[in-house]
Every structure is written in C-alpha cells, then in structure tokens.
Write a protein that holds these residues in place. Structure first.
Motif, PDB file in Angstrom:
ATOM      1  N   SER A 201      48.694  -1.246 -52.096  1.00 15.10           N
ATOM      2  CA  SER A 201      47.440  -1.993 -52.043  1.00 15.10           C
ATOM      3  C   SER A 201      46.290  -1.020 -51.896  1.00 15.10           C
ATOM      4  CB  SER A 201      47.435  -2.956 -50.863  1.00 15.10           C
ATOM      5  OG  SER A 201      48.569  -3.782 -50.899  1.00 15.10           O
ATOM      6  N   VAL A 202      45.231  -1.283 -52.646  1.00 17.92           N
ATOM      7  CA  VAL A 202      44.070  -0.401 -52.582  1.00 17.92           C
ATOM      8  C   VAL A 202      42.875  -1.188 -52.049  1.00 17.92           C
ATOM      9  CG1 VAL A 202      42.526   1.123 -53.860  1.00 17.92           C
ATOM     10  CG2 VAL A 202      44.918   0.894 -54.557  1.00 17.92           C
ATOM     11  N   LEU A 203      42.289  -0.684 -50.973  1.00 19.45           N
ATOM     12  CA  LEU A 203      41.093  -1.292 -50.395  1.00 19.45           C
ATOM     13  C   LEU A 203      39.924  -0.343 -50.577  1.00 19.45           C
ATOM     14  CD1 LEU A 203      43.315  -3.068 -49.175  1.00 19.45           C
ATOM     15  CD2 LEU A 203      42.084  -3.025 -47.006  1.00 19.45           C
ATOM     16  N   LEU A 204      38.871  -0.838 -51.191  1.00 24.77           N
ATOM     17  CA  LEU A 204      37.704  -0.003 -51.471  1.00 24.77           C
ATOM     18  C   LEU A 204      36.549  -0.447 -50.588  1.00 24.77           C
ATOM     19  CD1 LEU A 204      36.523   2.170 -53.449  1.00 24.77           C
ATOM     20  CD2 LEU A 204      35.856   0.281 -54.938  1.00 24.77           C
TER      21      LEU A 204
ATOM     22  N   ASP B 144      55.254   6.931 -51.172  1.00 30.15           N
ATOM     23  CA  ASP B 144      55.656   5.713 -50.492  1.00 30.15           C
ATOM     24  C   ASP B 144      54.609   5.208 -49.491  1.00 30.15           C
ATOM     25  OD1 ASP B 144      57.457   3.777 -50.449  1.00 30.15           O
ATOM     26  OD2 ASP B 144      58.794   4.673 -48.950  1.00 30.15           O
ATOM     27  N   ILE B 145      53.357   5.259 -49.919  1.00 29.52           N
ATOM     28  CA  ILE B 145      52.279   4.734 -49.072  1.00 29.52           C
ATOM     29  C   ILE B 145      52.098   3.245 -49.393  1.00 29.52           C
ATOM     30  CG2 ILE B 145      49.776   4.881 -48.641  1.00 29.52           C
ATOM     31  CD1 ILE B 145      51.022   7.359 -47.623  1.00 29.52           C
ATOM     32  N   ASP B 146      51.796   2.436 -48.386  1.00 29.33           N
ATOM     33  CA  ASP B 146      51.603   1.004 -48.615  1.00 29.33           C
ATOM     34  C   ASP B 146      50.156   0.642 -48.940  1.00 29.33           C
ATOM     35  OD1 ASP B 146      54.265   0.515 -48.017  1.00 29.33           O
ATOM     36  OD2 ASP B 146      53.841   0.342 -45.870  1.00 29.33           O
ATOM     37  N   VAL B 147      49.253   1.212 -48.153  1.00 31.75           N
ATOM     38  CA  VAL B 147      47.852   0.823 -48.304  1.00 31.75           C
ATOM     39  C   VAL B 147      46.944   2.049 -48.388  1.00 31.75           C
ATOM     40  CG1 VAL B 147      45.960  -0.554 -47.372  1.00 31.75           C
ATOM     41  CG2 VAL B 147      48.308  -1.206 -46.869  1.00 31.75           C
ATOM     42  N   LEU B 148      46.068   2.046 -49.385  1.00 31.03           N
ATOM     43  CA  LEU B 148      45.061   3.095 -49.499  1.00 31.03           C
ATOM     44  C   LEU B 148      43.725   2.535 -49.034  1.00 31.03           C
ATOM     45  CD1 LEU B 148      45.416   4.914 -52.947  1.00 31.03           C
ATOM     46  CD2 LEU B 148      45.919   5.784 -50.660  1.00 31.03           C
ATOM     47  N   LEU B 149      43.067   3.239 -48.122  1.00 32.67           N
ATOM     48  CA  LEU B 149      41.733   2.840 -47.696  1.00 32.67           C
ATOM     49  C   LEU B 149      40.738   3.848 -48.260  1.00 32.67           C
ATOM     50  CD1 LEU B 149      42.501   2.025 -43.951  1.00 32.67           C
ATOM     51  CD2 LEU B 149      42.466   0.464 -45.895  1.00 32.67           C
TER      52      LEU B 149
ATOM     53  N   LEU C 219      35.397  -4.302 -50.236  1.00 32.77           N
ATOM     54  CA  LEU C 219      34.674  -4.836 -49.088  1.00 32.77           C
ATOM     55  C   LEU C 219      33.293  -4.198 -48.964  1.00 32.77           C
ATOM     56  CD1 LEU C 219      37.692  -4.754 -46.627  1.00 32.77           C
ATOM     57  CD2 LEU C 219      36.702  -6.787 -47.706  1.00 32.77           C
ATOM     58  N   LEU C 220      32.292  -5.044 -48.918  1.00 33.08           N
ATOM     59  CA  LEU C 220      30.930  -4.566 -48.683  1.00 33.08           C
ATOM     60  C   LEU C 220      30.731  -4.451 -47.181  1.00 33.08           C
ATOM     61  CD1 LEU C 220      27.997  -3.981 -49.814  1.00 33.08           C
ATOM     62  CD2 LEU C 220      27.503  -6.342 -49.194  1.00 33.08           C
TER      63      LEU C 220
END
Lengths: 328, 468
Positions: A125-128, A206-211, A247-248
């Motif tokens: 999952s990628v969170l920007l 094997d990373i789950d989430v990128l912030l 996310l703003l």
C-alpha cells in the motif's frame, strides 16, 4: 460493521463504540480549547438572546466564521437556520441548538458512510502525503507510521522532500523513533525517482506500507504542482491502484485558503482524505468542514500534539459533540 | 466565490440602486455588508472587521464624497485608505544600530517559517545594510531543525552557531552572545523552536531565552494563510513576550492575507518584513499599501510597477509600445518582450499583481519554462522570418524546419504563430481604445474579454469585434 480480521478496523470500532476511553479523552482535551473559546460563546448567545432576530443570526454567523468554517458554507448554513425558524415557527433561541448540531452533522455526513480507515491492506500500500509548507507533513508521517506499526504492518518511510534543507534527516529521525524502515536518495534528487526506487525496494523487501513524504508546495506554484503530478503518475505506473491514499495535510490554523489548497491539490492528485493537524492549539480547523462540504473530501485523521501518539482517527460525531458539549 | 474583489462586490450591490441621485444611509449600510463579507473572506478577524466597517461607514457618511463620482470606487477608496492606515501607514523598517550589535529573536507557531525567515533576514541585512550576521540555532526540539539552519547558512555563506540538541536553548543563547562578542558580528539572529501560544512550558522557556538575550527586536513570524486564530496567537505571544514587530510569511501564495490586519490590530506593532517565496532572496520590507490592495483582492499594482521600473529600460518600453500599437509586431519584438518579462521575475507572480488577472492566472497554465521553449523556437528562425511573420504563415516547410531545429513539434510552432497573431490583434485594439474608457481599477478588463481566442464569429453574445 467492520471486517473482524482487520486490526485497524478493530481499533476503529473500539474508538467508535467509545470503549477506548483514553483515546476519546485525549481527543476531548485537544478540542476543549476550541469548545471553550468559541462554542461556549454560542451557548451564551442562545441563552441570553431569547428573541430570534437578524442580530442573533448575524452573531451566530460570527461564531462560525470565528471557527474558520468558510464564508460561503457559513452563509448557507445560517440561511438554512433562518428558513427553519420561519418554517417551524421557532420562538425560543434555545431550540436552535439542537437544530444547529443536527444540521451540521447531516451536512458533514451528507447521506454517505464516512470512512476514516486508511486503505492499507494491499500487498504493497502506498500512502502519499501532500500539502503546503509548514503544515506538519513529516511529523504526521511519523505518527501514522507508529499507528500502522502498532497494527502489525511493516512500514517504510520515503523521504520525498529532497528540496527543503534538513527535511530528509527530519524524517529519518522520525523513522528511528518509530523504528521502521527508511528510504532516501541524496538531497536534490528528483522526487519521482525517489518514489520509483522506493517502490522497487519495497517490493523486493516485503514491505507492507509505504509512507511517502513530499516537499511542501504552495498550490499556486504551477511548476511544483506539475512535479507533484509526476510523482503521482510515477507511483500509479508502478502499482496500478496506487497511491491508495493521497492525504492532504491541513494546518488547523489555516483560514479560507485551506479550501483553495484542497481544490487544487485535489485536481492534481485526487485526494482521498485530509489530515487536520495542530488541533491542540486554539484554532478550530473549521475549514476542514468546508472542504468536506464543497469537495466531499473527508477528514481521516487529526493531529493533537508533537508526540508519537498524538494522532487520532477523525470522528465527526466526536468532533461536533466535542464542540457543542456545553450546549447539548 | 463569485465576487473575489471588493470592487466587484460593491458594483453588484450598487446595481440594485442605480437610478438614484444620492446614496442614503441604508445604501451605505448595504455596501458595508459587502465590505464585511469581502474582509471575512480575506480572513480578517471578525472583531476587527466589525470595528473597521463601523469606522468606514462613519467616514463615508461624513465626507460628502458621492458628488458626481462613481460611488463604488469612492467606497473602495475609503476602505483602501483606512485599511492602509490600519496596516501601518507608511513603510516601517528596522531600527538598526549604526554601531554595536543588533540582536533579533524570532518566534512563532510551528511551521510558520521561522528558520527560512532567519536565513532570509540574515541575507537581507548583509546585502542591504552591509551587516555581518550570525545565525543562532535554538530549536533543539524539532528533528533536524538545526541541520536546516546550518544548511541555509552554508548556502548563504553565513556562520551558524549551534550546540546540538542536548544543551538548553537559553544556555546556547548565552554562549552565542559571548561568541559574537569575541568575533566581528554585528547582527545576531536567534531562531527559536516553534511553539503553541497556549503551551505554558514552552512559553516560559522563551521568556527565559528573552531574559538571557535581551534582544533589540522580538519578531513574531506569522503564516499569511492563518485564519481567525491569528488574533489569539498574536495576543498570547505579545502579552507574554512584548513583541516589537512581525514578519508575514508565504505571501507568494494565493491567500488574501487578512491575518496581517488582525495581527496588526491586536498587537499594534508594525509588520516589518514579508516572505515572498522559497528562494532566499524572496524577502522584502513590508508595504502596508500593497497589503491593503491585496486584502481587497485588488492586485498589487505597486509591486508590479516597482518591478517593471527596476528591471526595464523606459526607452525600451516605449519603443516596444510604439511597435505594438503600429501593428508591425514581429518575432524579434516578441522575443524582446519575453526577455523583459523574464527579467521581471516569475510570470505567474507578475500576472497576479495585475488587477483582474488574479482569476485568470488560476486557469491559464502559466509556466516560466514555456518562455524557454518559445525562445528556442524563435531562435530557430532565420532573421528574415523573425522580421516577417507572414513567411511562416505561408510555408509549412519553414514551420517544419523550425520545429526540428528547436526540438519541438510543428503544433508548437503553430501555437506560437497563433500567439503572435493574437497579440498583434490585441495591440491593434488597444491602440484604438479611448484612454478615457479604460477602467482605471481594471485596465485589462476590456482587453481580456475581447482577446480573440480563436473566436467563432457570428454565434451568441460574444461575436467578437470591439463595441464602441
């Protein structure tokens, strides 16, 4: 309501059912100043002024303006109150309270389920995180990383702000505090290439989430917004449905300009939510309500301090009732 | 927001009153409602707005201003004057000591831009006042804040005094003062950690730092985008520190910046500087007049005029105007004009300063890089082609050659041809225009509306052509 296997959903559920008192308590404390300074004013107003007249409406208007709710939103809201008073023949100002709370809630929710959960259950999952300068993007990433790590995710921070002096190290220090992975390239690198490399690395490790952190940019800077568009595009190219959250980050002290920020960032990156930061101050962050009403972008998280734990899921009920605790 | 500008708002209000010989008190009251909304939209604190509209109303009533003049313009003028007066009348700069050290402490909320401002202020003082600045890093809390200042110092070649994050800020301040005494620094800037105005521990700390430094100036750094809360922030900082001035940052954004007015009203201290961009020389003395126009959404004509006069030779300008008006406008002129604009700085920023253009820039994708592309196109033309635009219009092989030579597409060449054509058309119209008909508040108005963007003639209201 929520799927049971999902720890995030579980935490959310706890919060929603208000069993996790500590969480609610902190939220309340954070909002207390807001409540005390403005909405107790509304309370006095609605008690002392028994007569419902234009002056009263104007004063109600001012109370909402004071909370930075956005002039247009406030005007339409107060107009609704005027009409309702006429329609239901309301004589006592006290009766206005419930109408105000109810209508605010209705307008925010807007006949849809407002989901504050973060979409983090993909293979990767990628969170920007985007926003103007100085709103607290990097700090927010630190807190979100902590939150996700607690729920058992393997998190990696990506230092996408290669422009501002010290930004990369600022994020690295947060990653050490949280004890999570950290990805960087030298200062001045093209941020899109940072994202590209980070995604390749994450897939291999094997990373789950990128912030993903980005440099602060004012929304009227065409070139910087184009850069952001490219970042967004590159992420999408690598993982089809990514970024799963954009996310703003919005500073609660921001005034009317917050709406402009949301509009333009939304055009460029299709926002999935807002993180409202610095709510532990005296600012009310009302512009977030205007953002929801005008653009239908919900607030997902709120920042309530500088510590790792000072981040909560946004709960509109909690928020409104927090604001109006004195009067309902 | 349909009516961004106060003048637009007032005109709308007045439309309902046309035909009246004079304006009554009620009319003025209605106009004040518009003034109020306009200021609220600009984030001026509502209490400040209240007292402000009251005083403007009194003035508008007392001065018999409406005789034979456009009432809306008159009201705008009064509002503007009053706003300017409230923001601080004339430009107020720093009281810089001619001998000895000047010490400055910066304070403010998190994320207001203190560290960047510290760097900008240091550079400004060195450039404009030949000072030798020292930057002192007192933010021991935010991760990498010290590193940020050190990096800025390196970029500017200005020394930064730091003791890491393990020493108490007041101790660092003390050591810095001793260090400055032993070395030839004469302008010392203390960059403190961002703090919430209601955080007692942190406010106590900054009071201790103040006691240690006894600074000549304590400057509150405030983000121009701040909303209604600006009043509360300013009140708290001022009452616990006694600030001597303030700096408004991030004014390069598209915010109207009403917070500046709130801040000024609450503290009564002058706003001394403004931050205008990410570059370290995007920093200037605060101009109340310009801020007043900005809050009213009237554009920043004065800054524009300043920039133009600073960077453009008047003769050049006149020549250009003549060329434009005569209709003999070619690619050489086009290039020259581009270069002029480039010298004046960012195109987007420039456009925003022109009244009425603010809205336009939001849609028009103005990109400084495009100037580079256009330059490349023109430079790929022969001298003959540059002098005679007709050549390009007639020959597709010329267009192809130019596209190849500049590494762009033929469609880009066509765009440029259209562009020149449009400009020539626009200037022709301008030269025919009666100067008296140009609205002084919005000189671009007619031109904007009439700019022929590949008009489809003979359809609807905007059939093209200029009505007189």
């Amino acid at each position: 309501m929520e799927e049971s296997g999902d720890i995030m959903g579980f935490i959310k559920k706890l919060f929603q059912s208000k069993q996790q008192k500590q969480t609610a308590q902190k939220y309340r404390i954070g909002m207390e100043k807001t409540r005390n300074s403005v909405f107790s004013q509304l309370d006095t107003l609605l008690q002392s002024n028994v007569k419902i007249d234009e002056d009263l409406f104007e004063e109600i208007e001012e109370v909402f303006i004071m909370a930075d709710m956005g002039v247009d939103v406030v005007l339409s809201f107060v107009n609704y109150l005027r009409d309702t008073v006429k329609l239901k023949n309301i004589k006592n100002a006290n009766d206005l309270r419930e109408i105000i709370v109810e209508e605010m809630f209705k307008r925010y929710v807007n006949e849809a389920i407002v989901d504050t959960n973060l979409d983090v259950d993909h293979t990767l999952s990628v969170l920007l995180f985007v926003g103007v300068n100085g709103v607290g993007k990097t700090t927010t990433i630190g807190k979100v990383a902590h939150l996700l790590k607690l729920s058992g995710k393997r998190v990696m921070m990506v230092a996408g702000d290669t422009f501002r002096a010290g930004a990369i190290n600022q994020l690295r220090i947060w990653s050490e505090r949280v004890d999570c992975a950290f990805f960087e390239k030298p200062a001045g690198s093209d941020p899109s290439s940072v994202m590209f490399d980070a995604i390749q690395y994450a897939k291999a490790h094997d990373i789950d989430v990128l912030l993903c952190d980005t440099a602060g940019r004012l929304q009227n800077k065409t070139n910087l917004m184009k850069e952001l568009e490219k970042i967004h595009r590159v992420i999408k190219r690598e993982i089809e449905d990514a970024p799963h959250e954009t996310l703003l980050v919005l500073d609660a002290t921001t005034g009317q300009n917050g709406l402009n920020q949301a509009k333009i960032f939304n055009e460029v990156t299709q926002l999935s939510g807002v993180v409202l930061t610095k709510l532990d101050g005296t600012a009310k962050g009302g512009i977030a309500l205007a953002v929801k009403e005008t653009l239908n972008i919900p607030v997902k998280l709120v920042g309530l301090g500088e510590g790792l734990e000072d981040l909560e899921y946004f709960d509109i009920e909690e928020y409104i009732y927090g604001l109006f605790a004195d009067i309902v | 927001m349909a009516f961004d500008q106060l003048s637009d708002r007032l005109q709308m209000a007045l439309r309902r009153m046309t035909g009246k010989a004079r304006l009554t008190e009620k009319d003025i009251e209605e106009m004040m409602r518009e003034v109020r909304l306009s200021l609220l939209e600009a984030d001026v604190n509502f209490k400040v707005v209240k007292s402000f509209t009251k005083s403007v109303k009194e003035q508008a009533l007392n001065e018999k201003i409406f005789k034979g003049l456009n009432p809306s313009q008159q009201v705008v003028k009064i509002v503007h004057e009053e706003l300017k007066a409230l923001l601080g009348g004339d430009t107020s700069e720093f009281a810089i000591k001619t001998s000895g050290k000047t010490t400055v402490m910066l304070t403010g909320l998190q994320g207001s831009g203190k560290t960047t401002t510290a760097g900008k202020l240091a550079s400004y003082m060195r450039k404009k006042h030949a000072k030798k600045p020292l930057l002192v890093a007192l933010d021991v809390y935010r991760p990498a804040a010290i590193e940020q200042l050190v990096t800025l110092g390196k970029q500017l070649d200005i020394e930064v005094f730091e003791r890491g994050t393990d020493v108490k800020p007041e101790m660092i301040a003390k050591e810095a003062l001793a260090y400055a005494n032993e070395h030839p620094f004469d302008f010392i800037i203390f960059d403190t950690a961002g703090r919430l105005h209601i955080d007692e521990t942190m406010m106590d700390e900054i009071q201790r730092i103040k006691e240690t430094i006894h600074p000549d100036e304590i400057l509150l750094v405030l983000d121009a985008m701040t909303g209604q809360d600006a009043v509360s922030v300013a009140e708290h900082f001022h009452s616990s520190l006694g600030v001597s001035g303030s700096i408004i940052t991030k004014l390069d954004g598209d915010t109207r910046g009403g917070a500046a007015l709130s801040l000024r009203q609450v503290t009564q201290v002058p706003i001394k500087f403004m931050g205008l961009g990410e570059k370290l020389d995007d920093f200037d003395v605060f101009h109340p007049e310009r801020m007043a126009s900005r809050i009213l959404g009237m554009g920043d004509m004065l800054t524009l005029i300043d920039k133009v006069t600073e960077n453009v030779d008047e003769d050049d300008m006149m020549n250009m105007m003549e060329k434009m008006m005569s209709g003999k406008y070619n690619y050489n002129d086009f290039l020259k004009q581009m270069k002029m604009i480039r010298r004046m700085g960012s195109l987007g920023g420039l456009m925003k300063m022109i009244p009425g253009m603010g809205k336009l820039t939001k849609n028009a994708n103005i990109d400084d890089k495009q100037l580079v592309y256009i330059e490349a196109l023109i430079q790929s033309m022969t001298h003959k082609e540059r002098r005679n635009p007709e050549l390009l219009k007639r020959s597709s092989s010329r267009r192809r050659r130019i596209a190849q030579g500049s590494g762009q597409r033929v469609s880009d060449v066509n765009k440029l041809i259209d562009n020149l054509e449009q400009q020539t058309q626009m200037f022709k119209r301008m030269s025919k225009m009666d100067p008296n008909q140009i609205d002084p508040k919005n000189p671009m108005k007619n031109i904007q509306q009439q700019a022929p963007r590949k008009q489809k003639k003979g359809k609807g209201k905007n059939r093209g052509g200029f009505r007189f």
